[in-house]
Design a protein around this motif. Structure first.
Motif, PDB file in Angstrom:
ATOM      1  N   ARG A 187       0.837  -1.212   0.000  1.00 44.26           N
ATOM      2  CA  ARG A 187       0.000   0.000   0.000  1.00 44.26           C
ATOM      3  C   ARG A 187       0.864   1.251   0.000  1.00 44.26           C
ATOM      4  NH1 ARG A 187      -3.481   0.658   4.735  1.00 44.26           N
ATOM      5  NH2 ARG A 187      -4.121   2.510   3.630  1.00 44.26           N
ATOM      6  N   ARG A 188       0.476   2.223  -0.797  1.00 43.59           N
ATOM      7  CA  ARG A 188       1.211   3.486  -0.886  1.00 43.59           C
ATOM      8  C   ARG A 188       1.266   4.194   0.465  1.00 43.59           C
ATOM      9  NH1 ARG A 188      -1.876   6.293  -4.483  1.00 43.59           N
ATOM     10  NH2 ARG A 188      -3.013   7.120  -2.734  1.00 43.59           N
ATOM     11  N   ASP A 189       0.156   4.225   1.179  1.00 42.54           N
ATOM     12  CA  ASP A 189       0.091   4.927   2.460  1.00 42.54           C
ATOM     13  C   ASP A 189       0.090   3.972   3.648  1.00 42.54           C
ATOM     14  OD1 ASP A 189       0.005   7.449   1.209  1.00 42.54           O
ATOM     15  OD2 ASP A 189      -2.159   7.275   0.909  1.00 42.54           O
ATOM     16  N   SER A 190       0.790   2.883   3.512  1.00 45.04           N
ATOM     17  CA  SER A 190       0.866   1.872   4.556  1.00 45.04           C
ATOM     18  C   SER A 190       1.475   2.433   5.839  1.00 45.04           C
ATOM     19  CB  SER A 190       1.731   0.718   4.050  1.00 45.04           C
ATOM     20  OG  SER A 190       2.241  -0.042   5.116  1.00 45.04           O
ATOM     21  N   ALA A 191       0.859   2.103   6.966  1.00 43.29           N
ATOM     22  CA  ALA A 191       1.422   2.490   8.263  1.00 43.29           C
ATOM     23  C   ALA A 191       2.783   1.838   8.473  1.00 43.29           C
ATOM     24  CB  ALA A 191       0.465   2.099   9.389  1.00 43.29           C
ATOM     25  N   ASN A 192       2.954   0.618   7.955  1.00 43.98           N
ATOM     26  CA  ASN A 192       4.226  -0.092   8.104  1.00 43.98           C
ATOM     27  C   ASN A 192       5.348   0.614   7.351  1.00 43.98           C
ATOM     28  OD1 ASN A 192       3.501  -2.761   9.561  1.00 43.98           O
ATOM     29  ND2 ASN A 192       1.873  -2.434   8.064  1.00 43.98           N
ATOM     30  N   THR A 193       5.090   0.952   6.105  1.00 43.42           N
ATOM     31  CA  THR A 193       6.102   1.648   5.302  1.00 43.42           C
ATOM     32  C   THR A 193       6.370   3.033   5.872  1.00 43.42           C
ATOM     33  OG1 THR A 193       5.357   0.412   3.371  1.00 43.42           O
ATOM     34  CG2 THR A 193       6.738   2.350   2.965  1.00 43.42           C
TER      35      THR A 193
ATOM     36  N   LEU B 118       8.611   2.802   8.790  1.00 39.97           N
ATOM     37  CA  LEU B 118       9.993   2.572   8.373  1.00 39.97           C
ATOM     38  C   LEU B 118      10.628   3.846   7.826  1.00 39.97           C
ATOM     39  CD1 LEU B 118       9.610  -0.984   6.825  1.00 39.97           C
ATOM     40  CD2 LEU B 118      10.621  -0.368   9.043  1.00 39.97           C
ATOM     41  N   ARG B 119       9.842   4.681   7.166  1.00 45.73           N
ATOM     42  CA  ARG B 119      10.375   5.986   6.725  1.00 45.73           C
ATOM     43  C   ARG B 119      10.739   6.843   7.933  1.00 45.73           C
ATOM     44  NH1 ARG B 119       6.283   5.601   2.274  1.00 45.73           N
ATOM     45  NH2 ARG B 119       7.553   5.132   0.452  1.00 45.73           N
ATOM     46  N   ALA B 120       9.907   6.786   8.964  1.00 47.29           N
ATOM     47  CA  ALA B 120      10.216   7.509  10.200  1.00 47.29           C
ATOM     48  C   ALA B 120      11.504   6.959  10.817  1.00 47.29           C
ATOM     49  CB  ALA B 120       9.050   7.416  11.179  1.00 47.29           C
TER      50      ALA B 120
ATOM     51  N   ALA C 167      -1.123   1.904  13.231  1.00 50.02           N
ATOM     52  CA  ALA C 167      -2.049   1.503  12.161  1.00 50.02           C
ATOM     53  C   ALA C 167      -3.381   2.228  12.320  1.00 50.02           C
ATOM     54  CB  ALA C 167      -2.247  -0.007  12.184  1.00 50.02           C
ATOM     55  N   ASN C 168      -3.918   2.677  11.200  1.00 50.08           N
ATOM     56  CA  ASN C 168      -5.221   3.343  11.128  1.00 50.08           C
ATOM     57  C   ASN C 168      -5.277   4.686  11.856  1.00 50.08           C
ATOM     58  OD1 ASN C 168      -6.334   1.125   9.660  1.00 50.08           O
ATOM     59  ND2 ASN C 168      -6.490   0.022  11.600  1.00 50.08           N
ATOM     60  N   LYS C 169      -4.131   5.292  12.140  1.00 53.26           N
ATOM     61  CA  LYS C 169      -4.111   6.604  12.787  1.00 53.26           C
ATOM     62  C   LYS C 169      -3.856   7.736  11.799  1.00 53.26           C
ATOM     63  CE  LYS C 169      -3.089   5.131  17.436  1.00 53.26           C
ATOM     64  NZ  LYS C 169      -2.230   5.263  18.611  1.00 53.26           N
ATOM     65  N   GLY C 170      -3.468   7.389  10.570  1.00 54.57           N
ATOM     66  CA  GLY C 170      -3.260   8.405   9.551  1.00 54.57           C
ATOM     67  C   GLY C 170      -2.016   9.253   9.740  1.00 54.57           C
ATOM     68  N   PHE C 171      -1.053   8.786  10.516  1.00 55.76           N
ATOM     69  CA  PHE C 171       0.185   9.533  10.736  1.00 55.76           C
ATOM     70  C   PHE C 171       1.050   9.476   9.486  1.00 55.76           C
ATOM     71  CE2 PHE C 171       0.761   8.981  15.645  1.00 55.76           C
ATOM     72  CZ  PHE C 171      -0.492   9.530  15.863  1.00 55.76           C
ATOM     73  N   ASP C 172       1.683  10.599   9.158  1.00 56.48           N
ATOM     74  CA  ASP C 172       2.733  10.556   8.145  1.00 56.48           C
ATOM     75  C   ASP C 172       4.060  10.409   8.895  1.00 56.48           C
ATOM     76  OD1 ASP C 172       3.354  13.103   9.146  1.00 56.48           O
ATOM     77  OD2 ASP C 172       2.782  14.151   7.315  1.00 56.48           O
ATOM     78  N   ALA C 173       5.141  10.230   8.151  1.00 50.80           N
ATOM     79  CA  ALA C 173       6.443   9.984   8.791  1.00 50.80           C
ATOM     80  C   ALA C 173       6.871  11.154   9.668  1.00 50.80           C
ATOM     81  CB  ALA C 173       7.499   9.677   7.732  1.00 50.80           C
TER      82      ALA C 173
ATOM     83  N   VAL D 182       5.593   7.550  19.600  1.00 49.92           N
ATOM     84  CA  VAL D 182       6.013   6.748  18.450  1.00 49.92           C
ATOM     85  C   VAL D 182       7.529   6.780  18.323  1.00 49.92           C
ATOM     86  CG1 VAL D 182       5.883   6.474  15.942  1.00 49.92           C
ATOM     87  CG2 VAL D 182       3.832   7.138  17.231  1.00 49.92           C
ATOM     88  N   ALA D 183       8.091   7.972  18.336  1.00 48.91           N
ATOM     89  CA  ALA D 183       9.531   8.133  18.113  1.00 48.91           C
ATOM     90  C   ALA D 183      10.363   7.491  19.217  1.00 48.91           C
ATOM     91  CB  ALA D 183       9.880   9.609  17.978  1.00 48.91           C
ATOM     92  N   GLY D 184       9.918   7.577  20.458  1.00 53.66           N
ATOM     93  CA  GLY D 184      10.685   7.008  21.568  1.00 53.66           C
ATOM     94  C   GLY D 184      10.894   5.502  21.416  1.00 53.66           C
ATOM     95  N   PRO D 185       9.812   4.719  21.287  1.00 52.37           N
ATOM     96  CA  PRO D 185       9.996   3.271  21.114  1.00 52.37           C
ATOM     97  C   PRO D 185      10.695   2.908  19.800  1.00 52.37           C
ATOM     98  CG  PRO D 185       7.731   3.772  21.749  1.00 52.37           C
ATOM     99  CD  PRO D 185       8.419   5.071  21.491  1.00 52.37           C
ATOM    100  N   LEU D 186      10.468   3.687  18.754  1.00 54.73           N
ATOM    101  CA  LEU D 186      11.123   3.404  17.475  1.00 54.73           C
ATOM    102  C   LEU D 186      12.623   3.649  17.587  1.00 54.73           C
ATOM    103  CD1 LEU D 186      10.867   2.515  14.565  1.00 54.73           C
ATOM    104  CD2 LEU D 186      10.193   4.861  13.961  1.00 54.73           C
ATOM    105  N   ARG D 187      12.991   4.747  18.206  1.00 56.48           N
ATOM    106  CA  ARG D 187      14.414   5.050  18.428  1.00 56.48           C
ATOM    107  C   ARG D 187      15.058   3.964  19.292  1.00 56.48           C
ATOM    108  NH1 ARG D 187      13.709  10.117  19.856  1.00 56.48           N
ATOM    109  NH2 ARG D 187      14.161  11.063  17.857  1.00 56.48           N
ATOM    110  N   ALA D 188      14.358   3.522  20.337  1.00 57.90           N
ATOM    111  CA  ALA D 188      14.884   2.472  21.213  1.00 57.90           C
ATOM    112  C   ALA D 188      15.058   1.155  20.448  1.00 57.90           C
ATOM    113  CB  ALA D 188      13.955   2.276  22.411  1.00 57.90           C
ATOM    114  N   ALA D 189      14.131   0.855  19.552  1.00 53.26           N
ATOM    115  CA  ALA D 189      14.239  -0.370  18.747  1.00 53.26           C
ATOM    116  C   ALA D 189      15.456  -0.304  17.833  1.00 53.26           C
ATOM    117  CB  ALA D 189      12.961  -0.580  17.928  1.00 53.26           C
ATOM    118  N   ILE D 190      15.664   0.847  17.216  1.00 47.52           N
ATOM    119  CA  ILE D 190      16.825   1.027  16.338  1.00 47.52           C
ATOM    120  C   ILE D 190      18.109   0.857  17.138  1.00 47.52           C
ATOM    121  CG2 ILE D 190      18.095   2.677  14.900  1.00 47.52           C
ATOM    122  CD1 ILE D 190      15.267   3.920  14.236  1.00 47.52           C
TER     123      ILE D 190
END
Length: 178
Positions: free
Chosen positions: A12-18, A21-23, A142-148, A157-165
């Protein structure tokens, strides 16, 4: 420089997953480069007869992953499973010995997507990849309509994503140590 390859299980073009990952690409710390692979939808159907001499796009994906220090995966759940196109991509990678023990983060963008997450963990473990639990959170976007950009700006979002990285990067360094 630590290189991480990000793979989205969604076409999907506007996939929450993709988008997540851009974030992640934007949140990469100094000394870390995250590359989003966007060719999953162009891969031909897996054919074991072509595995030893695969099409150029498959060789490109294998080379990209072989050169990477680690992998970040975010995939949706379709009918309690991994999307077919993404499973096809993984099938092309099964026989790649050079990808064995590759540290991988499995980020789940929906707390309800438990079946696909478990199947994905089973698939990549069978492939010999090393799932890093501390780098594999549920980040419910998912389903929140957030862009990167909004994901990067949102601390929840950024805190757990940064910790995962950071956990994945640490695992890549541990994997390389004697």
């Amino acid at each position: 420089m630590t290189i991480l390859i990000a793979l989205s299980g969604s076409l999907r073009r506007d996939s929450a997953n993709t988008t997540l990952l851009r974030a992640a690409c934007a949140l990469a710390p100094a000394g870390v480069r995250i590359v989003l692979y966007e060719g999953v939808g162009q891969l031909p159907f897996f054919n074991p007869d072509s595995e030893t001499d695969p099409p150029p796009i498959v060789r490109e994906l294998r080379g990209l992953l072989s050169a990477a220090d680690g992998v970040i995966v975010a995939s949706p759940e379709y009918a309690h499973g991994v999307p077919g196109a993404f499973k096809n991509a993984l099938d092309w990678l099964v026989g790649c010995a050079e990808l064995g023990s590759k540290p991988v983060a499995l980020i789940n963008t929906s707390a309800r997507a438990l079946h696909a997450q478990a199947a994905l963990a089973d698939i990549v473990t069978t492939m010999g990849w090393n799932v890093i639990a501390t780098a594999s959170p549920v980040i419910a976007v998912a389903n929140k309509g957030f862009d990167a950009a909004r994901m990067v700006a949102d601390a929840e979002v950024a805190g757990p994503l940064r910790a995962a990285i950071e956990a994945l990067v640490l695992a890549t360094r541990t994997e390389c140590s004697p």
